[in-house]
Enzyme design. Structure first.
Site, short mmCIF file in Angstrom:
data_model
loop_
_atom_site.label_atom_id
_atom_site.label_comp_id
_atom_site.label_asym_id
_atom_site.label_seq_id
_atom_site.Cartn_x
_atom_site.Cartn_y
_atom_site.Cartn_z
N CYS A 154 22.03 129.11 69.76
CA CYS A 154 21.15 129.03 70.92
C CYS A 154 21.28 130.27 71.79
O CYS A 154 22.37 130.57 72.29
CB CYS A 154 21.49 127.79 71.74
SG CYS A 154 20.60 127.74 73.31
N LYS A 213 21.55 114.25 69.11
CA LYS A 213 22.46 114.42 70.24
C LYS A 213 23.34 113.20 70.48
O LYS A 213 22.87 112.06 70.41
CB LYS A 213 21.65 114.72 71.51
CG LYS A 213 20.87 116.02 71.41
CD LYS A 213 19.94 116.24 72.59
CE LYS A 213 19.05 117.44 72.29
NZ LYS A 213 18.08 117.71 73.34
N VAL A 243 21.56 122.52 76.10
CA VAL A 243 22.69 123.41 76.32
C VAL A 243 22.15 124.72 76.89
O VAL A 243 20.97 125.03 76.72
CB VAL A 243 23.47 123.67 75.01
CG1 VAL A 243 24.08 122.37 74.49
CG2 VAL A 243 22.61 124.34 73.95
N GLU A 267 21.50 124.97 83.20
CA GLU A 267 20.58 126.12 83.28
C GLU A 267 21.37 127.40 83.06
O GLU A 267 22.23 127.77 83.87
CB GLU A 267 19.85 126.20 84.62
CG GLU A 267 19.05 124.97 84.99
CD GLU A 267 17.84 124.75 84.09
OE1 GLU A 267 17.33 125.72 83.52
OE2 GLU A 267 17.43 123.59 83.93
N SER A 268 21.05 128.09 81.97
CA SER A 268 21.88 129.23 81.55
C SER A 268 22.09 130.27 82.64
O SER A 268 23.22 130.71 82.88
CB SER A 268 21.30 129.90 80.30
OG SER A 268 19.99 130.35 80.55
#
Lengths: 256, 209
Positions: A32, A59, A72, A85-86
């Site tokens: 990801c 999941k 993720v 939230e990255s």
């Protein structure tokens, strides 16, 4: 720093215990790009962490307690605090942990990095669209769109006259952008940077960074997931906000 | 605040001069919720500023040198630095100016606020569907509609001039039988508002025979 290559946890798996003191946990997935941002920052700042990979096609039920959107990356600390939230996880790590600051202290320079981040914002969904497109022969439109977006980034580098997007040293904005540029080879989209020589130089410079090279994607493994029967294996349904100004209808906060 | 009520500058207007020292300038529009955010922060922090309102339907040519697409809000400092995107502008002001901090100091609490904002943006945003809940009108559309119905009444329909998705949604909503049945006539609504703000007890019955 365990777990980077660990098998992902799926439905029916036991929920992991609390995060030990002195460690922070990231729920991730090996392929990801959003989670990659967080892993890069953890590495760059030398933050002790553990990685739990999540099977995004199956999941674990307990994962929705970590993030109701079920995507993720998610950070969990030993106090049980959860951050999703990255981009928010990256900024949180930079603020919460000592050592080298990845975001500039100067408010204007920091704002500039965030404005560049907005400029980049259409790229993730374009790449996702490309991966989802069944007929790869018929992708000229997407490639053209990507090329346009990369030209914007090229313009930034041209105007700034620096190697990296934040100046002459690598900083937060570079790590936030990198995971998508890293994937161009795997996706056979290298041609989209053909007209962006400074961007290509940036990519070469990025590869020399210790955090980047330590986490460089395994091209073979990636190719396998990209061409496997379910091309969405490496895409999670985006609950991450389409950034301000990104293309699809309805997301135009202020586009003309 | 000075400049709140100034006429919007349009095509053909002269470019404003440099921003005086000790001041920050915001390019704004009186009814735009995004620049409203930034004006709130300027006010809350007591930051000395000047406002230049922009005619969004007839943008001055010089404004495109402040923002590539002529969007607001834009902040301009006396050092000619330009900051745009409302959220970025607000954070910049909080970082750059002393006094009361609007974002919390604790990194986790800061992250929480940013996560909440993402949630809100999902309400304003939507994937490629006509309505907020999908391809058919549903609860969320009705819950949001009243606010949008009033845009025209308040004279701020321009706020969606740069959000084509929202404009399309408004048009789609106006075709819904329920929405149409309860649509309030603009003149009646304006009459009500004008009485209401004069604290007239007859405001509520305006328009009734």
């Amino acid at each position: 720093m365990s777990g980077l290559s660990a098998r992902s946890l799926a439905k029916g798996s036991a929920p992991p215990g609390p995060v030990p003191e002195g460690l922070i946990r990231v729920y991730s997935m090996r392929f990801c790009p959003f989670a990659k941002r967080t892993l890069l920052v953890l590495k760059a700042k030398g933050i002790r962490h553990e990685v739990i990979n999540i099977n995004l096609k199956n999941k674990p039920e307990w994962f929705f307690k970590k993030n109701p959107s079920g995507v993720v990356p998610v950070l969990e600390n030993s106090k049980g605090q959860l951050i999703c939230e990255s981009a928010i996880t990256c900024e949180y790590l930079d603020e919460a942990y000592p050592g080298k600051k990845l975001l500039p202290e100067d408010p204007y320079e920091k704002a500039c990095q965030k404005m560049v981040f907005e400029l980049f914002s259409k790229v993730p969904s374009l790449v996702t669209s490309f991966i989802r497109r069944q007929n790869k022969e018929d992708c000229a439109d997407l490639k053209e769109d990507l090329q346009k977006e990369f030209s914007k980034l090229e313009e930034v580098l041209t105007n700034k006259k620096t190697t990296f997007f934040g100046g002459n040293s690598l900083s937060m904005i570079d790590y936030l952008i990198w995971p998508w540029l890293e994937r161009l080879e795997v996706l056979e989209l290298n041609e989209c940077v053909d007209h962006a020589p400074k961007l290509k130089l940036w990519m070469a410079a990025m590869r020399k960074d210790p955090a980047v090279s330590a986490l460089l994607i395994d091209v073979k493994a990636h190719k396998a997931t990209s061409t496997c029967e379910d091309p969405r294996l490496c895409i999670q349904e985006p609950a991450t906000r389409p950034p301000i100004g990104s293309t699809p209808r309805g997301r135009h906060f202020q586009n003309p | 605040m000075p400049g709140d009520g100034t006429k919007a500058l349009a095509k053909g207007s002269c470019a404003p001069g440099p921003v005086p020292e000790g001041l920050i300038r915001i390019y704004s529009m009186r009814f735009c919720p995004y620049s409203h955010r930034t004006r709130l922060v300027l006010r809350a922090k007591g930051i000395r500023h000047e406002i230049i309102n922009i005619n969004l339907k007839n943008k001055p040519e010089w404004f495109f040198s402040k923002h590539p697409f002529g969007q607001i809000p834009v902040l301009e400092t006396s050092q000619c630095q330009l900051i745009y995107e409302s959220v970025i502008a607000c954070e910049y002001l909080d970082d750059a100016y002393p006094g009361r901090k609007l974002y919390p100091c604790d990194p986790y609490e800061r992250a929480r606020q940013k996560m909440l904002l993402e949630l809100f943006c999902k309400i304003l945003d939507y994937e490629n569907t006509t309505f907020f809940g999908g391809d058919c009108i549903s609860m969320i559309d009705y819950l949001l509609w009243p606010w949008f119905e009033r845009l025209d009444v308040y004279g701020i329909a321009d706020c969606v001039s740069h959000t084509p998705g929202l404009r399309l949604w408004i048009a789609a909503m106006k075709q819904d039988a329920t929405v149409r049945a309860l649509l309030t006539d603009k003149c009646v609504f304006q009459g009500y508002l004008s009485l209401y703000f004069r604290n007239s007890p007859s405001a509520f019955d305006y328009g009734l025979c």
